[in-house]
Design a protein around this motif. Structure first.
Motif, PDB file in Angstrom:
ATOM      1  N   ASN A  46       0.713  -1.243   0.121  1.00 51.53           N
ATOM      2  CA  ASN A  46       0.087  -0.094   0.026  1.00 51.53           C
ATOM      3  C   ASN A  46       0.741   1.398   0.113  1.00 51.53           C
ATOM      4  O   ASN A  46       0.544   2.263  -0.659  1.00 51.53           O
ATOM      5  CB  ASN A  46      -0.863  -0.059   1.113  1.00 51.53           C
ATOM      6  N   GLU A  47       2.034   1.259   0.607  1.00 52.19           N
ATOM      7  CA  GLU A  47       2.766   2.348   0.889  1.00 52.19           C
ATOM      8  C   GLU A  47       3.624   2.447  -0.411  1.00 52.19           C
ATOM      9  O   GLU A  47       3.726   3.544  -0.873  1.00 52.19           O
ATOM     10  CB  GLU A  47       3.991   2.261   1.999  1.00 52.19           C
ATOM     11  N   LEU A  48       3.834   1.515  -1.292  1.00 49.68           N
ATOM     12  CA  LEU A  48       4.574   1.546  -2.412  1.00 49.68           C
ATOM     13  C   LEU A  48       3.637   2.224  -3.532  1.00 49.68           C
ATOM     14  O   LEU A  48       4.152   2.792  -4.376  1.00 49.68           O
ATOM     15  CB  LEU A  48       5.056  -0.038  -2.722  1.00 49.68           C
ATOM     16  N   GLY A  49       2.403   1.654  -3.288  1.00 51.36           N
ATOM     17  CA  GLY A  49       1.181   2.351  -4.268  1.00 51.36           C
ATOM     18  C   GLY A  49       0.913   3.779  -4.224  1.00 51.36           C
ATOM     19  O   GLY A  49       0.888   4.419  -5.103  1.00 51.36           O
ATOM     20  N   ARG A  50       1.191   4.280  -2.801  1.00 54.77           N
ATOM     21  CA  ARG A  50       1.143   5.551  -2.481  1.00 54.77           C
ATOM     22  C   ARG A  50       2.389   6.307  -3.270  1.00 54.77           C
ATOM     23  O   ARG A  50       1.895   7.605  -3.796  1.00 54.77           O
ATOM     24  CB  ARG A  50       0.787   5.811  -1.227  1.00 54.77           C
ATOM     25  N   LEU A  51       3.502   5.778  -2.983  1.00 53.30           N
ATOM     26  CA  LEU A  51       4.623   6.343  -3.312  1.00 53.30           C
ATOM     27  C   LEU A  51       4.687   6.508  -5.212  1.00 53.30           C
ATOM     28  O   LEU A  51       4.893   7.417  -5.788  1.00 53.30           O
ATOM     29  CB  LEU A  51       5.839   5.727  -3.172  1.00 53.30           C
ATOM     30  N   VAL A  52       4.027   5.512  -5.522  1.00 53.22           N
ATOM     31  CA  VAL A  52       3.996   5.445  -7.157  1.00 53.22           C
ATOM     32  C   VAL A  52       2.932   6.489  -7.728  1.00 53.22           C
ATOM     33  O   VAL A  52       3.303   7.223  -8.636  1.00 53.22           O
ATOM     34  CB  VAL A  52       3.780   4.163  -7.522  1.00 53.22           C
ATOM     35  N   LYS A  53       1.909   6.528  -7.061  1.00 53.28           N
ATOM     36  CA  LYS A  53       0.913   7.389  -7.473  1.00 53.28           C
ATOM     37  C   LYS A  53       1.335   8.882  -7.233  1.00 53.28           C
ATOM     38  O   LYS A  53       1.198   9.696  -8.107  1.00 53.28           O
ATOM     39  CB  LYS A  53      -0.288   7.100  -6.352  1.00 53.28           C
ATOM     40  N   GLN A  54       2.139   9.303  -6.152  1.00 61.46           N
ATOM     41  CA  GLN A  54       2.677  10.539  -5.802  1.00 61.46           C
ATOM     42  C   GLN A  54       3.602  10.830  -6.759  1.00 61.46           C
ATOM     43  O   GLN A  54       3.744  11.965  -7.408  1.00 61.46           O
ATOM     44  CB  GLN A  54       3.362  10.692  -4.607  1.00 61.46           C
ATOM     45  N   ASN A  55       4.472  10.011  -7.132  1.00 62.93           N
ATOM     46  CA  ASN A  55       5.505  10.076  -8.293  1.00 62.93           C
ATOM     47  C   ASN A  55       4.875  10.475  -9.561  1.00 62.93           C
ATOM     48  O   ASN A  55       5.427  11.304 -10.278  1.00 62.93           O
ATOM     49  CB  ASN A  55       6.291   9.036  -8.249  1.00 62.93           C
ATOM     50  N   LEU A  56       3.919   9.775 -10.039  1.00 58.59           N
ATOM     51  CA  LEU A  56       3.171  10.089 -11.044  1.00 58.59           C
ATOM     52  C   LEU A  56       2.446  11.735 -11.147  1.00 58.59           C
ATOM     53  O   LEU A  56       2.529  12.134 -12.165  1.00 58.59           O
ATOM     54  CB  LEU A  56       2.156   8.922 -11.488  1.00 58.59           C
ATOM     55  N   THR A  57       1.870  11.759  -9.991  1.00 62.46           N
ATOM     56  CA  THR A  57       1.156  13.252  -9.853  1.00 62.46           C
ATOM     57  C   THR A  57       2.436  14.216 -10.082  1.00 62.46           C
ATOM     58  O   THR A  57       2.244  15.228 -10.947  1.00 62.46           O
ATOM     59  CB  THR A  57       0.544  13.222  -8.793  1.00 62.46           C
ATOM     60  N   ASP A  58       3.559  13.782  -9.468  1.00 61.62           N
ATOM     61  CA  ASP A  58       4.646  14.998  -9.561  1.00 61.62           C
ATOM     62  C   ASP A  58       5.082  15.009 -11.019  1.00 61.62           C
ATOM     63  O   ASP A  58       5.308  16.147 -11.302  1.00 61.62           O
ATOM     64  CB  ASP A  58       5.864  14.671  -8.721  1.00 61.62           C
ATOM     65  N   ILE A  59       5.238  14.114 -11.682  1.00 61.37           N
ATOM     66  CA  ILE A  59       5.723  14.074 -13.312  1.00 61.37           C
ATOM     67  C   ILE A  59       4.650  14.656 -13.921  1.00 61.37           C
ATOM     68  O   ILE A  59       4.867  15.411 -14.781  1.00 61.37           O
ATOM     69  CB  ILE A  59       5.828  12.240 -13.603  1.00 61.37           C
ATOM     70  N   ASP A  60       3.639  14.274 -13.710  1.00 57.73           N
ATOM     71  CA  ASP A  60       2.427  15.074 -14.589  1.00 57.73           C
ATOM     72  C   ASP A  60       2.468  16.464 -14.396  1.00 57.73           C
ATOM     73  O   ASP A  60       2.036  17.339 -15.347  1.00 57.73           O
ATOM     74  CB  ASP A  60       0.923  14.360 -14.241  1.00 57.73           C
ATOM     75  N   ASP A  61       2.503  16.784 -13.113  1.00 56.69           N
ATOM     76  CA  ASP A  61       2.504  18.420 -12.482  1.00 56.69           C
ATOM     77  C   ASP A  61       3.726  18.951 -13.542  1.00 56.69           C
ATOM     78  O   ASP A  61       3.596  20.132 -14.120  1.00 56.69           O
ATOM     79  CB  ASP A  61       2.615  18.444 -11.164  1.00 56.69           C
ATOM     80  N   ARG A  62       4.803  18.401 -13.440  1.00 60.20           N
ATOM     81  CA  ARG A  62       6.043  18.883 -13.925  1.00 60.20           C
ATOM     82  C   ARG A  62       5.981  19.067 -15.505  1.00 60.20           C
ATOM     83  O   ARG A  62       6.260  19.807 -16.176  1.00 60.20           O
ATOM     84  CB  ARG A  62       7.381  18.158 -13.397  1.00 60.20           C
ATOM     85  N   ALA A  63       5.210  17.947 -16.164  1.00 54.54           N
ATOM     86  CA  ALA A  63       5.043  18.037 -17.390  1.00 54.54           C
ATOM     87  C   ALA A  63       4.185  19.043 -17.877  1.00 54.54           C
ATOM     88  O   ALA A  63       4.363  19.817 -18.868  1.00 54.54           O
ATOM     89  CB  ALA A  63       4.346  16.566 -17.907  1.00 54.54           C
TER      90      ALA A  63
END
Length: 46
Positions: free
Chosen positions: A20-37
């Protein structure tokens, strides 16, 4: 979990809390990437 993320462990050995923690980390990283893009896309329009 830290060992799994650094490539030294096996993801199958993670328990449900770790997954679950890994899933949250992946989701946050994807959000950060999307924001940066989005920022980069906006900057290239001007």
């Amino acid at each position: 979990m830290l060992e799994s993320l650094s490539g030294k462990g096996i993801l199958q050995s993670l328990n449900s809390m770790d997954l679950n923690e890994l899933g949250r980390l992946v989701k946050q990283n994807l959000t950060d990437i999307d924001d940066r893009a989005g920022v980069l896309t906006q900057a290239s329009r001007y």
